[in-house]
Scaffold this motif. Structure first.
Motif, PDB file in Angstrom:
ATOM      1  N   LEU A  70      -4.802   2.311  12.076  1.00 51.38           N
ATOM      2  CA  LEU A  70      -4.900   3.722  11.697  1.00 51.38           C
ATOM      3  C   LEU A  70      -3.539   4.387  11.775  1.00 51.38           C
ATOM      4  N   GLY A  71      -2.796   4.111  12.853  1.00 48.80           N
ATOM      5  CA  GLY A  71      -1.456   4.695  12.983  1.00 48.80           C
ATOM      6  C   GLY A  71      -0.544   4.286  11.844  1.00 48.80           C
ATOM      7  N   LEU A  72      -0.571   3.004  11.477  1.00 50.08           N
ATOM      8  CA  LEU A  72       0.262   2.521  10.374  1.00 50.08           C
ATOM      9  C   LEU A  72      -0.162   3.137   9.044  1.00 50.08           C
ATOM     10  N   MET A  73      -1.481   3.201   8.822  1.00 53.11           N
ATOM     11  CA  MET A  73      -1.977   3.773   7.572  1.00 53.11           C
ATOM     12  C   MET A  73      -1.624   5.253   7.460  1.00 53.11           C
ATOM     13  N   MET A  74      -1.638   5.946   8.579  1.00 53.34           N
ATOM     14  CA  MET A  74      -1.284   7.370   8.537  1.00 53.34           C
ATOM     15  C   MET A  74       0.204   7.572   8.259  1.00 53.34           C
ATOM     16  N   TRP A  75       1.049   6.657   8.743  1.00 50.71           N
ATOM     17  CA  TRP A  75       2.468   6.739   8.402  1.00 50.71           C
ATOM     18  C   TRP A  75       2.641   6.608   6.888  1.00 50.71           C
ATOM     19  N   ILE A  76       1.930   5.638   6.304  1.00 53.49           N
ATOM     20  CA  ILE A  76       2.003   5.436   4.851  1.00 53.49           C
ATOM     21  C   ILE A  76       1.473   6.670   4.125  1.00 53.49           C
ATOM     22  N   PHE A  77       0.344   7.177   4.583  1.00 48.65           N
ATOM     23  CA  PHE A  77      -0.266   8.353   3.957  1.00 48.65           C
ATOM     24  C   PHE A  77       0.663   9.554   4.059  1.00 48.65           C
ATOM     25  N   ASN A  78       1.323   9.697   5.181  1.00 52.57           N
ATOM     26  CA  ASN A  78       2.233  10.833   5.382  1.00 52.57           C
ATOM     27  C   ASN A  78       3.436  10.754   4.456  1.00 52.57           C
ATOM     28  N   ILE A  79       3.879   9.516   4.156  1.00 50.26           N
ATOM     29  CA  ILE A  79       5.052   9.325   3.303  1.00 50.26           C
ATOM     30  C   ILE A  79       4.714   9.562   1.836  1.00 50.26           C
ATOM     31  N   ARG A  80       3.563   9.019   1.390  1.00 50.10           N
ATOM     32  CA  ARG A  80       3.252   9.042  -0.040  1.00 50.10           C
ATOM     33  C   ARG A  80       2.013   9.857  -0.409  1.00 50.10           C
ATOM     34  N   ASP A  81       1.399  10.487   0.603  1.00 49.17           N
ATOM     35  CA  ASP A  81       0.190  11.285   0.391  1.00 49.17           C
ATOM     36  C   ASP A  81      -0.891  10.460  -0.309  1.00 49.17           C
ATOM     37  N   ASP A  82      -0.960   9.186   0.066  1.00 48.34           N
ATOM     38  CA  ASP A  82      -1.877   8.281  -0.614  1.00 48.34           C
ATOM     39  C   ASP A  82      -1.971   7.004   0.214  1.00 48.34           C
ATOM     40  N   VAL A  83      -3.086   6.300   0.069  1.00 45.28           N
ATOM     41  CA  VAL A  83      -3.266   4.992   0.694  1.00 45.28           C
ATOM     42  C   VAL A  83      -3.536   4.005  -0.426  1.00 45.28           C
ATOM     43  N   PRO A  84      -2.939   2.806  -0.391  1.00 45.72           N
ATOM     44  CA  PRO A  84      -3.194   1.824  -1.455  1.00 45.72           C
ATOM     45  C   PRO A  84      -4.683   1.618  -1.686  1.00 45.72           C
ATOM     46  N   SER A  85      -5.027   1.315  -2.921  1.00 45.21           N
ATOM     47  CA  SER A  85      -6.431   1.240  -3.290  1.00 45.21           C
ATOM     48  C   SER A  85      -7.091  -0.083  -2.943  1.00 45.21           C
ATOM     49  N   ASN A  86      -6.299  -1.108  -2.624  1.00 41.44           N
ATOM     50  CA  ASN A  86      -6.928  -2.375  -2.241  1.00 41.44           C
ATOM     51  C   ASN A  86      -6.360  -2.873  -0.909  1.00 41.44           C
ATOM     52  N   ARG A  87      -7.113  -3.711  -0.242  1.00 45.75           N
ATOM     53  CA  ARG A  87      -6.773  -4.117   1.119  1.00 45.75           C
ATOM     54  C   ARG A  87      -5.461  -4.895   1.215  1.00 45.75           C
ATOM     55  N   PRO A  88      -5.206  -5.867   0.338  1.00 43.79           N
ATOM     56  CA  PRO A  88      -3.921  -6.568   0.449  1.00 43.79           C
ATOM     57  C   PRO A  88      -2.723  -5.634   0.403  1.00 43.79           C
ATOM     58  N   GLU A  89      -2.782  -4.622  -0.461  1.00 43.92           N
ATOM     59  CA  GLU A  89      -1.664  -3.673  -0.537  1.00 43.92           C
ATOM     60  C   GLU A  89      -1.532  -2.863   0.748  1.00 43.92           C
ATOM     61  N   ILE A  90      -2.675  -2.547   1.374  1.00 45.16           N
ATOM     62  CA  ILE A  90      -2.616  -1.828   2.650  1.00 45.16           C
ATOM     63  C   ILE A  90      -1.887  -2.678   3.681  1.00 45.16           C
TER      64      ILE A  90
END
Length: 581
Positions: A70-90
């Motif tokens: 969750l912490g890593l995903m929120m860093w990504i979300f904070n940078i790009r205002d988006d989360v990758p749409s598929n799991r491998p990209e996450i």
């Protein structure tokens, strides 16, 4: 606390251990992250957190429960205002964040050569560890260094350089607990199973150049119902955003499902894998149609083995196929109609259970129920409407058709009752908030005290009373001696004696309805082990049956009164026999 190379001050931070988050924890964390790290106002933080939850509901619902992910995903979300749409990209974005940005943002110098890809190193380690029970329990730093040296010897010509790089990488790994963490004295393992699975999947993708080669390597494990997550991740990586590859993979899966040499358990495993892959194998419509039809055929063949598992797998078509939900619904609906028209009674059982399962009648608990509720209600309504005329035509010649018609419409035709007796009503499963048989449902719904238990208009009070009136006239003609008990259905409940007394007491109807309710009570108590509760519960039922007998006598309905008197004596005899035992 923190990394050894970048410790956090114990004066400022308290060390805590976090378990998995629930959805409310995740949303609160996301809101706080956006507010304090992203420097946004409260209203904007709430909106961003809601957006994050919506984005990750489908493809990362389980990942976000892990605080580290969750912490890593929120860093990504904070940078790009988006989360990758598929799991491998996450996973890839999280890895890049930690490898390429995290240390740099914290001014940590990493003494690791840049002449090779660190992600490939972790993929190689995952390949060596995955599916090895001993290594999966933990490996030493010495083992990690040796394996990295073997891997780097294929990348670097200089042996001393490979040895130095492997030492540097070991230090990099043991100093950072996000991918591999120490679980014992100098014993390390992947921090979370999802990391191990992802890196092994990337290794497989790298090893096999074509979809055919990759699928052939995965197939033995798919057939044995193994490597489910790894197989799907590897296929998703190999086919991502490439329709030709997706169609090729679908063709391979369909060919296995249609292979007559494959065993039934293997076909079931491949079909279960196929429906889960539909989440990302969105290929051409013709290919998707073939995949759905072949999978449904395979699931139908295995329905007798484990019906709940098959229904759950079939419902996954709709849970996963977000991109083509309406198309998938149309294909499934066509398959249901054609199979129902041409199928055997067993085939029809599967289809009827499937279309009813979305309401929870057959899959009542947990994830299975949630999956079945993903089946579009509009599709089920259309399908029911299309086969209703056939059910009506067959209701006097096929007891299963009569049972289904009763469940769907709340009507038990007298022609069906005369043809089969009322047993099909007993085995019916109306849509009630409690799981009861058809007789109990009618009596509960016809009583003013329990009518609220019905969840659909098909079983309103007036319709229940009309059915009981038909049954009353049937039993009046047949007599109690010809009313044979039916084997109990272990999946259904039966109201205890006290509840029966209460619902009989609340009946305000004519003699046929009263008689039918009393006979229903007699049948259901007999069918479920001749059970009335001990003590006051039993006495309460006998007193109410006595009252019903008097009411019928008062209205000069002596035949019905005599039948109720027999029922009362039977109930009392059962209770006495039970006490003697």
């Amino acid at each position: 606390m923190g990394y050894e190379k970048a410790p956090l001050s114990s004066d400022e931070y308290e060390e805590l251990v976090l378990g998995d988050f629930d959805d409310s924890d995740v949303e609160q964390y996301a809101q706080n992250f956006v507010r304090f790290v992203g420097k946004k106002k409260i209203a904007e933080a709430r909106s961003s957190a809601s957006h994050f939850m919506l984005q990750t509901n489908h493809n990362a619902n389980d990942l976000r429960r892990n605080p580290l992910m969750l912490g890593l995903m929120m860093w990504i979300f904070n940078i790009r205002d988006d989360v990758p749409s598929n799991r491998p990209e996450i996973y890839q974005e999280c890895a890049r964040l930690m490898f390429e940005r995290w240390d740099g943002d914290r001014n940590i110098l990493v003494d690791v050569p840049q002449t090779f890809d660190r992600l490939q190193v972790f993929s190689y380690l995952a390949y060596k560890i995955f599916d090895d029970e001993e290594l999966s329990s933990g490996v030493t730093a010495k083992w990690i260094e040796k394996e990295i040296r073997v891997h780097l010897s294929e990348v670097l010509e200089s042996s001393p350089q490979a040895q130095a790089a492997s030492r540097a990488l070991v230090n990099f790994i043991v100093d950072r607990s996000w991918v591999m963490s120490e679980k014992g004295d100098n014993v390390f393992s992947f921090t979370h199973q999802t990391f191990l699975e992802f890196f092994f999947a990337t290794y497989l993708d790298d090893q096999y150049d074509t979809v055919d080669q990759l699928f052939n390597a995965l197939e033995p494990h798919i057939r044995l119902d193994e490597w489910d997550v790894v197989s799907r991740l590897a296929i998703q990586i190999k086919t991502h955003r490439n329709r030709r590859r997706q169609d090729e993979c679908i063709d391979l899966i369909v060919s296995r499902l249609e292979d007559p040499a494959i065993s039934a358990p293997e076909r079931r495993a491949v079909a279960g894998h196929a429906v889960r892959c539909l989440e990302f194998l969105i290929g051409s419509e013709s290919s998707v149609r073939r995949l759905i039809e072949a999978s449904m055929d395979a699931l139908l063949q295995n329905y007798k083995v484990d019906n709940s598992e098959m229904l759950e797998a079939a419902a996954l078509f709709f849970a996963g196929a977000r991109e083509r939900r309406s198309f998938v619904a149309g294909v499934v609906e066509e398959w249901l109609k054609s199979t129902f028209e041409a199928g055997s009674d067993e085939d029809r059982d599967f289809i009827l259970a499937f279309v009813d399962g979305y309401k929870g009648k057959y899959l009542r608990f947990g994830e299975a129920l949630a999956l079945c509720r993903s089946v579009p209600a509009s599709m089920v309504t259309r399908f029911r409407g299309s086969i209703m005329p056939r059910l009506i035509d067959e209701s006097a010649s096929n007891p299963k058709a009569a049972k289904t018609l009763f469940e769907w419409t709340g009507t038990a035709p007298i022609a069906s009752i005369r043809a089969f007796g009322p047993s099909f009503i007993h085995y019916a499963r109306p849509d009630f908030s409690v799981q009861v048989d058809g007789f109990s449902a009618l009596a509960l719904c016809a009583s003013g005290a329990y009518a609220h238990l019905s969840n659909q208009s098909n079983f309103d009070r007036s319709k229940a009373e009309a059915n009981l009136a038909v049954l009353g006239r049937f039993w009046r003609a047949e007599g109690l001696a010809n009313t044979r008990p039916f084997p109990a259905n272990p999946d259904l409940n039966n109201p205890p004696g006290g509840i029966w007394a209460s619902l009989l007491r609340s009946m305000k109807a004519d003699g046929d309805i009263r008689l039918a309710a009393c006979v229903s009570c007699y049948l259901e108590i007999d069918n479920h082990g001749r059970r009335t509760n001990e003590g006051s519960d039993h006495l309460e039922l006998l007193e109410e049956l006595d009252r019903q007998e008097k009411l019928l006598k008062r209205s000069k309905d002596y035949d019905a009164a005599e039948m109720v008197r027999e029922i009362k004596h039977c109930c009392n005899d059962w209770h006495q026999n039970r006490e003697d035992l």
